[in-house]
Design a protein around this motif. Structure first.
Motif, PDB file in Angstrom:
ATOM      1  N   ILE A  17       0.809  -1.213   0.000  1.00  0.00           N
ATOM      2  CA  ILE A  17       0.000   0.000   0.000  1.00  0.00           C
ATOM      3  C   ILE A  17       0.847   1.270   0.000  1.00  0.00           C
ATOM      4  O   ILE A  17       2.036   1.246   0.297  1.00  0.00           O
ATOM      5  CB  ILE A  17      -0.956   0.030   1.213  1.00  0.00           C
ATOM      6  N   ASP A  21      -2.188   7.397   0.632  1.00  0.00           N
ATOM      7  CA  ASP A  21      -3.417   7.160  -0.127  1.00  0.00           C
ATOM      8  C   ASP A  21      -4.461   6.439   0.721  1.00  0.00           C
ATOM      9  O   ASP A  21      -5.671   6.703   0.599  1.00  0.00           O
ATOM     10  CB  ASP A  21      -3.113   6.348  -1.391  1.00  0.00           C
ATOM     11  N   GLU A  22      -4.012   5.543   1.589  1.00  0.00           N
ATOM     12  CA  GLU A  22      -4.955   4.853   2.471  1.00  0.00           C
ATOM     13  C   GLU A  22      -5.535   5.811   3.518  1.00  0.00           C
ATOM     14  O   GLU A  22      -6.708   5.696   3.891  1.00  0.00           O
ATOM     15  CB  GLU A  22      -4.297   3.652   3.133  1.00  0.00           C
ATOM     16  N   ARG A  25      -8.164   7.576   1.601  1.00  0.00           N
ATOM     17  CA  ARG A  25      -9.328   6.717   1.343  1.00  0.00           C
ATOM     18  C   ARG A  25     -10.326   6.784   2.503  1.00  0.00           C
ATOM     19  O   ARG A  25     -11.536   6.667   2.303  1.00  0.00           O
ATOM     20  CB  ARG A  25      -8.864   5.275   1.119  1.00  0.00           C
ATOM     21  N   ARG A  26      -9.808   6.982   3.708  1.00  0.00           N
ATOM     22  CA  ARG A  26     -10.666   7.051   4.883  1.00  0.00           C
ATOM     23  C   ARG A  26     -11.512   8.321   4.898  1.00  0.00           C
ATOM     24  O   ARG A  26     -12.414   8.454   5.734  1.00  0.00           O
ATOM     25  CB  ARG A  26      -9.814   6.956   6.150  1.00  0.00           C
ATOM     26  N   ILE A  70      -3.309   2.605   9.662  1.00  0.00           N
ATOM     27  CA  ILE A  70      -2.424   2.365   8.524  1.00  0.00           C
ATOM     28  C   ILE A  70      -1.306   1.414   8.923  1.00  0.00           C
ATOM     29  O   ILE A  70      -0.878   0.566   8.131  1.00  0.00           O
ATOM     30  CB  ILE A  70      -1.856   3.694   7.983  1.00  0.00           C
ATOM     31  N   MET A  73      -2.580  -1.931   8.469  1.00  0.00           N
ATOM     32  CA  MET A  73      -2.689  -2.246   7.041  1.00  0.00           C
ATOM     33  C   MET A  73      -1.338  -2.581   6.430  1.00  0.00           C
ATOM     34  O   MET A  73      -1.242  -3.451   5.556  1.00  0.00           O
ATOM     35  CB  MET A  73      -3.332  -1.080   6.294  1.00  0.00           C
TER      36      MET A  73
END
Length: 213
Positions: A17, A21-22, A25-26, A70, A73
């Motif tokens: 990932i 960007d994650e 995304r949230r 994150i 993740m």
């Protein structure tokens, strides 16, 4: 004592990932689209990272809880051969270092999982309630040319006799003049410039082992 340093990028290298960007995304699809476009442009070398670094965080306003999520993740999406390759590197006398423009609080769980003690990344700041309160603007990787600066400093600190950098982006490629071997990584994102200018180009951490001899 002289040492050998193995510098490793985090996002799209140690883990599949892109942490920024994650985080975006949230905040929903429109925020993700805006931030991802900035990230891609910076990683491809089309714009300097300092042009987007603070702006992305201002748009997202990540919380301490977001940063922790994150971290989880990163581990869930870890490069499948990374842990074994890093253990092999340590046994062969290399000191692994995560060198990233990502965020220290998010990277710490991944580093612990991989058995990496040294993290060179950007510290986020939060207030007592866990709300976003800025970042360490002085840290080198917040701007173009920052990774070579940190590599040079760590070479002096560790009195290193050999250095390797592994990464997927143009900011990683910038370290090529100051390391003994630059290894481009293309498992998750294959950037043409990185592929073409790397001394070695790999798509799995299994391919890293022969380069550590």
């Amino acid at each position: 004592m002289p040492n050998r340093l193995l510098f490793l990028d985090c996002d799209a290298t140690l883990s599949a990932i892109e942490g920024i960007d994650e985080l975006a995304r949230r905040r929903g699809p429109s925020v993700l689209a805006e931030v991802a476009a900035m990230t891609q442009a910076a990683m491809d070398g089309r714009i300097p990272v300092e042009q987007v670094f603070g702006r992305r965080l201002e748009i997202i306003q990540p919380t301490a809880a977001d940063a922790a999520a994150i971290g989880t993740m990163y581990i869930a999406n870890v490069e499948p051969d990374a842990k074994a390759a890093i253990a092999f590197a340590r046994d062969a006398g290399w000191t692994p270092v995560i060198l990233s423009a990502g965020y220290t609080q998010s990277i710490e769980p991944l580093a612990a999982y991989l058995g990496i003690d040294r993290i060179e990344a950007v510290t986020l700041r939060f207030n007592a309630a866990g709300a976003y309160a800025g970042f360490d603007r002085d840290f080198a990787t917040t701007r173009s040319g920052g990774k070579p600066v940190r590599v040079a400093a760590l070479k002096r600190e560790f009195n290193s006799i050999r250095t390797i950098m592994v990464g997927d982006g143009v900011s990683d490629l910038e370290t090529k003049p100051v390391v003994d071997l630059f290894v481009g990584f293309g498992r998750y994102v294959e950037r043409a410039r990185v592929r073409d200018e790397s001394e070695k180009f790999i798509r799995s951490f299994l391919e890293l082992r022969p380069l550590l001899a």
